[in-house]
Design an enzyme around this catalytic site. Structure first.
Site, mmCIF file in Angstrom:
data_model
loop_
_atom_site.group_PDB
_atom_site.id
_atom_site.type_symbol
_atom_site.label_atom_id
_atom_site.label_comp_id
_atom_site.label_asym_id
_atom_site.label_seq_id
_atom_site.Cartn_x
_atom_site.Cartn_y
_atom_site.Cartn_z
ATOM 1 N N ASP A 44 0.865 -1.168 0.000
ATOM 2 C CA ASP A 44 0.000 0.000 0.000
ATOM 3 C C ASP A 44 0.910 1.228 0.000
ATOM 4 O O ASP A 44 2.047 1.170 0.473
ATOM 5 C CB ASP A 44 -0.885 -0.032 1.253
ATOM 6 N N SER A 50 -2.405 0.558 -4.948
ATOM 7 C CA SER A 50 -2.882 1.724 -4.207
ATOM 8 C C SER A 50 -4.190 2.282 -4.746
ATOM 9 O O SER A 50 -4.528 2.131 -5.923
ATOM 10 C CB SER A 50 -1.809 2.819 -4.268
#
Length: 220
Positions: A9, A115
């Protein structure tokens, strides 16, 4: 633990979202961190709500809208020029200090960012942190027009790297994201930088570490 690929992430994991508080503080003394915290919380809420309502807008739009909300919620007046200056800080978020060295230690595996951010938001962050060569791919939910923790986003990652989900590790500082990735079937590492409790969603991460340096040392 067999790990052939690692998905990271971006926001809060590789890059410090609250580094925007410095610019917020310049315009609104003694309010910088408060603005940043409300801004980030509303940003996340808008991604979840837009996914549930099937009303996708990209992460730049969501980030701008959540900034407007944060300023209103704190009764702060800001011109368009100030709002633009604050929003543009999301293109200059600071990488956490251990990130570059940790990625070097993990470079014998496929590495990718997965992301909510658009590529137009993520690529400048990667370049500014001198991390361009560290990643095999930078993958955005914008390709699917829906946000994490939608299962299809994690599946997109496995398709991009041609990896089985059971041989991949997903790394995030966000408990809701860790829960989504674990539900999908990834091995999961939660970066718990602030010694907080994990969400009660019926799943738990495989690893809990304080930062990426600790993870790199475990996987070496």
């Amino acid at each position: 633990m067999t790990v052939k690929a690692i998905f990271f992430d971006a926001y809060g994991t590789l890059f410090d979202v609250h580094s925007v508080s410095e610019k917020c503080e310049q315009f609104f003394p003694e309010k910088g961190m408060q603005i940043s915290e409300v801004w980030r919380q509303k940003q996340l809420e808008y991604t979840w709500l837009r996914s549930l309502m099937d009303r996708y807008e990209d992460f730049w739009k969501v980030t701008g809208d959540s900034l407007i909300f944060a300023l209103k919620a704190l009764d702060l007046q800001a011109s368009q020029e100030i709002r633009s200056a604050l929003l543009n800080e999301y293109l200059r978020l600071k990488a956490y200090p251990e990130v570059r060295e940790a990625l070097e230690l993990l470079s014998n595996r496929k590495l990718a960012i997965l992301s909510n951010g658009t590529l137009q938001m993520l690529n400048p962050l990667v370049r500014n942190a001198n991390l361009t060569e560290a990643f095999n791919d930078v993958i955005s939910v914008d390709e699917l027009k829906i946000y994490k923790p939608y299962m299809g986003v994690y599946e997109l990652g496995t398709a991009k790297l041609s990896i089985d989900k059971t041989e991949a590790l997903f790394v995030t500082s966000n408990p809701w994201d860790a829960s989504g990735a674990k539900t999908f079937g990834f091995q999961v590492c939660w970066i718990n930088r602030n010694n907080k409790p994990f969400d009660e969603l019926g799943v738990k991460p495989d690893l809990i570490v304080r930062d990426l340096e600790e993870l790199a040392n475990i996987l070496q």
